[in-house]
Design a protein around this motif. Sequence first.
Motif, PDB file in Angstrom:
ATOM      1  N   SER A   1       0.849  -1.189   0.000  1.00 46.99           N
ATOM      2  CA  SER A   1       0.000   0.000   0.000  1.00 46.99           C
ATOM      3  C   SER A   1       0.887   1.242   0.000  1.00 46.99           C
ATOM      4  O   SER A   1       2.083   1.162   0.266  1.00 46.99           O
ATOM      5  CB  SER A   1      -0.899   0.008   1.245  1.00 46.99           C
ATOM      6  OG  SER A   1      -0.104   0.137   2.417  1.00 46.99           O
ATOM      7  N   GLU A   2       0.302   2.400  -0.307  1.00 45.55           N
ATOM      8  CA  GLU A   2       1.079   3.649  -0.336  1.00 45.55           C
ATOM      9  C   GLU A   2       1.701   3.947   1.029  1.00 45.55           C
ATOM     10  O   GLU A   2       2.798   4.505   1.117  1.00 45.55           O
ATOM     11  CB  GLU A   2       0.175   4.813  -0.762  1.00 45.55           C
ATOM     12  CG  GLU A   2      -0.193   4.806  -2.234  1.00 45.55           C
ATOM     13  CD  GLU A   2       1.036   4.864  -3.129  1.00 45.55           C
ATOM     14  OE1 GLU A   2       1.974   5.626  -2.799  1.00 45.55           O
ATOM     15  OE2 GLU A   2       1.068   4.154  -4.142  1.00 45.55           O
ATOM     16  N   LYS A   3       1.009   3.553   2.086  1.00 47.10           N
ATOM     17  CA  LYS A   3       1.517   3.777   3.438  1.00 47.10           C
ATOM     18  C   LYS A   3       2.838   3.047   3.650  1.00 47.10           C
ATOM     19  O   LYS A   3       3.809   3.612   4.172  1.00 47.10           O
ATOM     20  CB  LYS A   3       0.487   3.308   4.467  1.00 47.10           C
ATOM     21  CG  LYS A   3       0.929   3.496   5.914  1.00 47.10           C
ATOM     22  CD  LYS A   3      -0.164   3.065   6.874  1.00 47.10           C
ATOM     23  CE  LYS A   3      -0.385   1.562   6.819  1.00 47.10           C
ATOM     24  NZ  LYS A   3      -1.328   1.100   7.876  1.00 47.10           N
TER      25      LYS A   3
END
Length: 242
Positions: A28-30
């Motif tokens: 994920s972008e996180k």
Amino acid sequence: MMPKGSIVNAVAVIAGTMLGILIKGKLSEKFKTTIMQALGLAVIIIGLSGTLSAIFKVASNGTLENNNIMTMIIFLVLGSIIGEAIDIEEKLNRFANFAQKKLPGSEGNFSVGFVTATLLFCVGAMAIVGSLEEGLTGNADTLYAKSILDGTSSIIFSATLGIGVLFSSVPVLLYQGSITLLAGILKPLLTPDVINQMSLVGNILILGIGLNILKIRTIKVGNMLPAVFLPIIYYLIRILIG
């Protein structure tokens, strides 16, 4: 002589990138953001430690002596002027944009991945010393060790920055391969002192790459690349002057 070490290094970057691309789709972008921050910190530490070890030496009485500071500043300033005039970073970006157009669906940070990985894989001391060692002795162990490091790094870079990292294998092969093939000519010029000064400047550029990764400051590291080779010119001038 075939530059086997450089070929293995380029293949390691390609293989690492392909593995990173497989991982990329599952992050994920996180997670990508956190990984890039960790990588940026690691690159800064690598650049900082290499810079300090090249500048400071322990004297016989146990005190610290500093070396090459003035020449380092001169090399960086002159190298930046030359690189800015040539606009090396823009040319690297143009190559990245050209390659990106040939790969439909590649992401927008293609150029960032290519330029960042290219600079990181090429400016270190192992690239110079390892290539020179293979050209002079046929021993490519240093480049094989570098291949492992670059292959591992390319997994992380490509997992966050994408397939642009793969194309850094091209300048890695050309740069290191050229040093290996020209080792006989370069040997008299690449004295321990010259290599130390080149490594010092290279480590400072690595520090700049880390700052770029963390987005602390945008530094045109590509345009500073000529600074890495100015110690050779300085050495030649000293010989001519006598």
